[in-house]
Each structure stands twice: as C-alpha cells, then as structure tokens.
Design a protein around this motif. Sequence first.
Motif, PDB file in Angstrom:
ATOM      1  N   LEU A  13       0.863  -1.186   0.000  1.00  0.00           N
ATOM      2  CA  LEU A  13       0.000   0.000   0.000  1.00  0.00           C
ATOM      3  C   LEU A  13       0.897   1.232   0.000  1.00  0.00           C
ATOM      4  N   SER A  14       0.799   2.038  -1.050  1.00  0.00           N
ATOM      5  CA  SER A  14       1.676   3.225  -1.101  1.00  0.00           C
ATOM      6  C   SER A  14       0.915   4.457  -1.560  1.00  0.00           C
ATOM      7  N   ASN A  15       1.444   5.619  -1.216  1.00  0.00           N
ATOM      8  CA  ASN A  15       1.112   6.859  -1.926  1.00  0.00           C
ATOM      9  C   ASN A  15       2.389   7.690  -2.018  1.00  0.00           C
ATOM     10  N   ASP A  16       2.277   8.989  -2.227  1.00  0.00           N
ATOM     11  CA  ASP A  16       3.506   9.785  -2.417  1.00  0.00           C
ATOM     12  C   ASP A  16       4.314   9.935  -1.134  1.00  0.00           C
ATOM     13  N   ASN A  17       3.686   9.632   0.013  1.00  0.00           N
ATOM     14  CA  ASN A  17       4.355   9.880   1.296  1.00  0.00           C
ATOM     15  C   ASN A  17       4.774   8.631   2.055  1.00  0.00           C
ATOM     16  N   TYR A  18       4.085   7.517   1.780  1.00  0.00           N
ATOM     17  CA  TYR A  18       4.381   6.315   2.570  1.00  0.00           C
ATOM     18  C   TYR A  18       4.225   5.037   1.757  1.00  0.00           C
ATOM     19  N   GLN A  19       4.790   3.966   2.317  1.00  0.00           N
ATOM     20  CA  GLN A  19       4.593   2.632   1.738  1.00  0.00           C
ATOM     21  C   GLN A  19       4.559   1.601   2.866  1.00  0.00           C
ATOM     22  N   ILE A  20       3.456   0.833   2.913  1.00  0.00           N
ATOM     23  CA  ILE A  20       3.426  -0.287   3.858  1.00  0.00           C
ATOM     24  C   ILE A  20       3.528  -1.572   3.057  1.00  0.00           C
ATOM     25  N   VAL A  21       4.486  -2.415   3.447  1.00  0.00           N
ATOM     26  CA  VAL A  21       4.618  -3.708   2.787  1.00  0.00           C
ATOM     27  C   VAL A  21       4.084  -4.771   3.742  1.00  0.00           C
ATOM     28  N   PHE A  22       2.897  -5.287   3.443  1.00  0.00           N
ATOM     29  CA  PHE A  22       2.287  -6.315   4.292  1.00  0.00           C
ATOM     30  C   PHE A  22       2.772  -7.690   3.863  1.00  0.00           C
ATOM     31  N   ILE A  23       3.025  -8.546   4.845  1.00  0.00           N
ATOM     32  CA  ILE A  23       3.328  -9.941   4.542  1.00  0.00           C
ATOM     33  C   ILE A  23       2.240 -10.796   5.190  1.00  0.00           C
ATOM     34  N   ASP A  24       1.388 -11.369   4.342  1.00  0.00           N
ATOM     35  CA  ASP A  24       0.332 -12.264   4.823  1.00  0.00           C
ATOM     36  C   ASP A  24       0.920 -13.669   4.901  1.00  0.00           C
ATOM     37  N   THR A  25       0.885 -14.276   6.080  1.00  0.00           N
ATOM     38  CA  THR A  25       1.547 -15.577   6.263  1.00  0.00           C
ATOM     39  C   THR A  25       0.520 -16.711   6.364  1.00  0.00           C
ATOM     40  N   PRO A  26       0.969 -17.966   6.138  1.00  0.00           N
ATOM     41  CA  PRO A  26       0.088 -19.100   6.389  1.00  0.00           C
ATOM     42  C   PRO A  26      -0.177 -19.204   7.889  1.00  0.00           C
TER      43      PRO A  26
END
Length: 293
Positions: free
Chosen positions: A51-64
């Motif tokens: 999830l990103s925009n010009d100010n931030y980025q979240i990198v989610f890791i969905d696990t089993p």
Amino acid sequence: MKDEKFQAGFVSIVGKPNVGKSTLMNRLIGSRLSITTPKPQTTRKNITGILSNDNYQIVFIDTPGFLKPRYLLQEKMIESINESLKDTDVIMIICDASFFPTDYDKKVIELCKKFKGKILLVMNKVDLVSQEKIKEIHQNISNLPGEIFLTSCKLGKGIDDLRKYLIDNLPLHPPYYPIDNIATQNVRFFVQEIIREKIFLYLEQELPYSSAVSIEIFDETKDEVNILANIFVESRSQKKIIIGKNGSMIKKIRKASEKAATEFMQKKVRMELWVKIRKNWKKKERILKEFGY
Ligand SMILES: Nc1nc2c(ncn2[C@@H]2O[C@H](COP(=O)(O)OP(=O)(O)OP(=O)(O)O)[C@@H](O)[C@H]2O)c(=O)[nH]1
Ligand SMILES: [Mg+2]
C-alpha cells in the motif's frame, strides 16, 4: 527533498489459521490479492501486499496460519512465517474475537514477545461477538504486549483506524518497491491462487489440501488472456471427484476461476483446466519446488 520524509516499513500478519489474516490484508490494501476461504490453511506461502502513496509505503506480509508440521508442505509454510518475522517493523497478531484467547493465540503471543519491533493485537470478527465478550477480551489483554485493535473485516469496521495507526507509526525510510506496485509475485501466481481458491470453496475434506495448481500456458494479448492450467491431485479417486459427474465440478471451478481472473486482470480470461495425478506431492521436495513452495 521529498525522499527524506518518506515513511516505509514491513508489517507481518500472523495468527491461527482461519482468523481472517488474508481478508484483513485485502481490506487494508483495498484489493482482493490474497485468497480467502472458510477453510483453515488456505494460504500456503507468504503473500506480499503493498500500500503506497507519495508519502508512505506499507509492505504487508500475509503468512500461512501457524501450525504443527505434519508433512513437508507444512514445514515450508512454517519457514514462510519465520522468514516474515526476520526483518519486519511491525507484527500484527490476528485473533478470532469469538474464541480469544485460544492456546494457540497464547503461544503466538509468547513467541512474538522476543520481537523488538512493534506488536499489534487485532481482534477480528467482532461482528460475531457480544458486548459481554468484548469486555472480557479487554480484561484478558491488560498484561499483553502491544496495542489492541478490534476489527470486523466482514463489515469493514475498525479497518481505517488500524490503517491510520500503521501509517502514523512507519519509520522514515525510502520506498522498498516502486510505488505503483501492489504485489511482488507475478500475475500468473495470482491466477494460480484464484483457481486454488475455487477448489477450496467447492470441494470438501482432504481434496483442497491434496491439490496444487500450476499454469502451463499463459498467453496474453492486448485484450484477452488464454490460460492452460494443471490441477494436481494425489489419487485416481480424487481426480474423479474434482472432475465430477460429466465434468460438472471442473466446469464449475473453471467458470468461477475465469470470472475472478477476469476481474483481477481487467481483461477477458479464458481457461482450460487439466486434472493430473502426482502421488504424495506434499512430501516431495522436488515437486514442492516445481509448484513454487
Ligand atoms: N464473520 C466474519 N468472518 C470473517 C471476518 N474476517 C474474515 N472472515 C471469514 O473468515 C474466513 C477465513 O478468512 P481468511 O482471510 O481466509 O483467514 P486466514 O487467517 O487468512 O486463514 P489461513 O490462510 O487459512 O491461515 C473466510 O471465510 C472469511 O470470509 C470477519 O470480520 N467476520
Ligand atoms: Mg490466509
């Protein structure tokens, strides 16, 4: 300099099978990326959602979902989880509010206490619980680490607050991925997952757990995609069930997969599905590799 103020970080989503981890990630990024079904152990390997925009980025890791390994595929699934915890900024532990705290929840929380970053506890499925139960949850969590969030992915409740909290607490860091990316796996992989989701939805007992999907042909033109995919099962009798009477089951899987893949790719998807037998594929390193686990 804009980059100096950019915030970015990794958020790992862990918890018991079937509590709603994948549904929550999809809600947070606003896209149906990770497959979700009513059956436990749907997710088999880490799925990255960005999830990103010009100010931030979240990198989610969905696990089993965490589990005790019974066969090699499950060991691989646990490796996936441990991998996701190595370099993460935030761990989100998801629990099903109706059953909190299960022994499982307690174990996961204990395991995550070693973690030096931020810990969030998310009580999901609050649409299923009474006010009484919510009070009880609050009493139970007073001595637990981290912030608590109550969500219902079904009703979309609590999601915006959770997202805002995550964004507000991201470290200063340049983006890890180009900001127009929402995933790290390719489209082929997600189409494979879509077919697997339909198998989980339409078939019962061992069959979903005994099947794997691999795409053989992926022929994409400007306005359509033609796909040939193999569904691997473990025995002749499973093959019979998945094909169904006069091919009715495989047709149902194909139709639903085509529809979901068309939505996902935003262009017409046509599929051909072949069912093949690979005995004991879950226990064989070579075949697991071939299937991408
Ligand atoms: N009632 C209710 N159901 C939910 C909620 N969130 C998710 N679900 C359902 O719970 C089931 C499991 O959701 P998943 O997102 O696949 O769960 P998961 O934790 O990723 O499961 P694994 O990948 O198997 O570990 C699905 O049928 C979802 O639709 C919620 O807030 N309320
Ligand atoms: Mg999942």
